[in-house]
Scaffold this active site. Structure first.
Site, mmCIF file in Angstrom:
data_model
loop_
_atom_site.group_PDB
_atom_site.id
_atom_site.type_symbol
_atom_site.label_atom_id
_atom_site.label_comp_id
_atom_site.label_asym_id
_atom_site.label_seq_id
_atom_site.Cartn_x
_atom_site.Cartn_y
_atom_site.Cartn_z
ATOM 1 N N ASN A 12 26.328 -2.012 -28.756
ATOM 2 C CA ASN A 12 25.531 -1.013 -28.051
ATOM 3 C C ASN A 12 25.625 0.287 -28.846
ATOM 4 O O ASN A 12 26.642 0.968 -28.791
ATOM 5 C CB ASN A 12 26.087 -0.833 -26.628
ATOM 6 C CG ASN A 12 25.402 0.297 -25.884
ATOM 7 O OD1 ASN A 12 24.351 0.788 -26.312
ATOM 8 N ND2 ASN A 12 25.991 0.709 -24.771
ATOM 9 N N LYS A 30 24.034 2.950 -28.394
ATOM 10 C CA LYS A 30 23.758 4.149 -27.583
ATOM 11 C C LYS A 30 22.726 5.029 -28.320
ATOM 12 O O LYS A 30 21.834 4.486 -28.971
ATOM 13 C CB LYS A 30 25.058 4.885 -27.252
ATOM 14 C CG LYS A 30 26.087 3.899 -26.684
ATOM 15 C CD LYS A 30 27.290 4.535 -26.083
ATOM 16 C CE LYS A 30 28.217 3.428 -25.587
ATOM 17 N NZ LYS A 30 29.364 3.940 -24.862
ATOM 18 N N HIS A 88 24.272 -0.014 -17.386
ATOM 19 C CA HIS A 88 25.391 0.502 -18.188
ATOM 20 C C HIS A 88 25.986 1.716 -17.475
ATOM 21 O O HIS A 88 25.261 2.485 -16.835
ATOM 22 C CB HIS A 88 24.906 0.879 -19.589
ATOM 23 C CG HIS A 88 26.047 1.268 -20.477
ATOM 24 N ND1 HIS A 88 26.583 2.534 -20.462
ATOM 25 C CD2 HIS A 88 26.769 0.550 -21.364
ATOM 26 C CE1 HIS A 88 27.594 2.572 -21.313
ATOM 27 N NE2 HIS A 88 27.725 1.381 -21.880
ATOM 28 N N GLU A 95 26.851 4.537 -18.392
ATOM 29 C CA GLU A 95 26.228 5.831 -18.701
ATOM 30 C C GLU A 95 24.902 5.994 -17.951
ATOM 31 O O GLU A 95 24.533 7.091 -17.552
ATOM 32 C CB GLU A 95 26.065 5.984 -20.227
ATOM 33 C CG GLU A 95 27.413 6.296 -20.869
ATOM 34 C CD GLU A 95 27.625 5.714 -22.248
ATOM 35 O OE1 GLU A 95 26.644 5.392 -22.947
ATOM 36 O OE2 GLU A 95 28.811 5.569 -22.642
ATOM 37 N N GLU A 110 32.732 -3.437 -17.779
ATOM 38 C CA GLU A 110 33.062 -2.258 -18.580
ATOM 39 C C GLU A 110 33.666 -1.189 -17.672
ATOM 40 O O GLU A 110 32.921 -0.409 -17.059
ATOM 41 C CB GLU A 110 31.807 -1.704 -19.250
ATOM 42 C CG GLU A 110 31.161 -2.667 -20.221
ATOM 43 C CD GLU A 110 30.363 -1.914 -21.264
ATOM 44 O OE1 GLU A 110 30.700 -2.024 -22.447
ATOM 45 O OE2 GLU A 110 29.442 -1.180 -20.890
ATOM 46 N N GLY A 158 34.522 4.639 -24.377
ATOM 47 C CA GLY A 158 34.543 5.784 -25.276
ATOM 48 C C GLY A 158 35.800 6.636 -25.180
ATOM 49 O O GLY A 158 35.838 7.752 -25.686
ATOM 50 N N SER A 196 36.022 0.666 -25.370
ATOM 51 C CA SER A 196 36.939 0.999 -26.467
ATOM 52 C C SER A 196 37.500 -0.208 -27.207
ATOM 53 O O SER A 196 38.632 -0.179 -27.684
ATOM 54 C CB SER A 196 38.092 1.886 -25.957
ATOM 55 O OG SER A 196 37.587 3.126 -25.509
HETATM 56 P P1 PGA Z 1 32.806 1.968 -26.425
HETATM 57 O O1 PGA Z 1 31.475 1.702 -25.555
HETATM 58 O O2 PGA Z 1 33.097 0.677 -27.149
HETATM 59 O O3 PGA Z 1 32.462 3.090 -27.323
HETATM 60 O O4 PGA Z 1 33.888 2.301 -25.438
HETATM 61 C C1 PGA Z 1 31.255 0.469 -24.925
HETATM 62 C C2 PGA Z 1 29.980 0.534 -24.124
HETATM 63 O O5 PGA Z 1 29.730 1.594 -23.528
HETATM 64 O O6 PGA Z 1 29.200 -0.421 -24.065
#
Ligand code: PGA
Length: 249
Positions: free
Chosen positions: A9, A11, A96, A98, A168, A174, A213
């Site tokens: 992903n 983003k 997701h 976010e 997640e 993140g 992460s």
């Molecule tokens: P990250 O993001 O690996 O940077 O923690 C994962 C995601 O949001 O899909």
């Protein structure tokens, strides 16, 4: 028989030019393999560039990071599933964290998006996960299963059977904090059981991804955990060589 799924992903990173360059590097480090599925979710504006860069590599699937549930019309800034499909996507993320936390996406919206994704030719990956506060209050199971059940509420068994889910935890995205393999496994087990209640035995075949992460060091341990069938990776997927290396885990 499930094969592990490695989903990237990106983003809001990598426009069309950077996408072409990334995929050039990625392809030279990632030979096609039949024992895994690789999915890359670039920003919607980079889908066409990604598709062009992948014409010789049908083993790699493209996904879009978000869709709207209407087919077309006055919805400024939105992308319909059919449009994303036309641009090269065969998969879409839905819900997701976010989207949920920064853009106010509700359970009801994720249900509409999952249904619209299927209508528009995209396979949804429904993302679920609890916040730190919810975890501290002991609500992880309730939150995750509420989001899961709500997202598939209007789908029939045949569609649920063929989609993917990603756990997640919001506190892990993140942040550099990854769930332990045991934590991920426990939550995935709850998800599998809830899916079995919905669609029966076929739930065993549904890929359940972990995200938050994940890096090259934690990936093998997470993948070895029961019920963890794949990874959804943000930050550590942004570098082509690193991602190729991780996809070969
Ligand atoms: P990250 O993001 O690996 O940077 O923690 C994962 C995601 O949001 O899909």
């Amino acid at each position: 028989m499930r094969v592990p799924v490695f989903a990237a992903n990106w983003k809001m990173n990598h426009g069309p030019r950077a996408t072409r360059s990334y995929l050039g590097h990625f392809l030279s480090h990632y030979p096609a393999r039949e024992d895994r599925t690789v999915i890359i979710c670039p920003p919607a504006v980079s889908l066409e560039a990604a598709r062009s860069a992948l014409t010789t590599r049908s083993d790699i699937l493209l996904g879009v990071q978000n869709v709207y549930w209407e087919e077309k019309g006055a919805f400024t800034g939105e992308t319909s599933p059919a449009m994303a499909h036309e641009a090269g996507a065969s998969v879409t993320l839905v819900g997701h964290s976010e989207r949920r936390h920064l853009f106010g996406e509700t359970d009801e919206m994720t249900a509409r998006k999952c249904a619209a994704a299927w209508r528009g030719g995209l396979t949804p990956i429904l993302c679920v996960g609890e916040s730190q506060d919810e975890r501290d209050r002991g609500e992880t199971r309730a939150v995750v299963l509420r989001q899961l059940r709500a997202g598939i509420t209007s789908l029939d068994t045949a569609h649920v059977r063929c989609m993917l889910f990603a756990y997640e935890p919001v506190w892990a995205i993140g942040t550099g904090r990854t769930a332990t393999p045991d934590d991920a496994s426990e939550v995935h087990g709850w998800m599998r059981a809830a899916l079995a209640e919905e669609i029966g035995e076929q739930a065993r075949e549904i890929p359940l991804l972990y995200g938050g992460s994940v890096n090259a060091e934690t990936a093998p341990r997470l993948l070895a955990a029961p019920h963890v069938d794949g990874l959804l990776v943000g930050g550590a997927s942004l570098d082509a060589e690193r991602w190729a290396h991780m996809a070969c885990t």
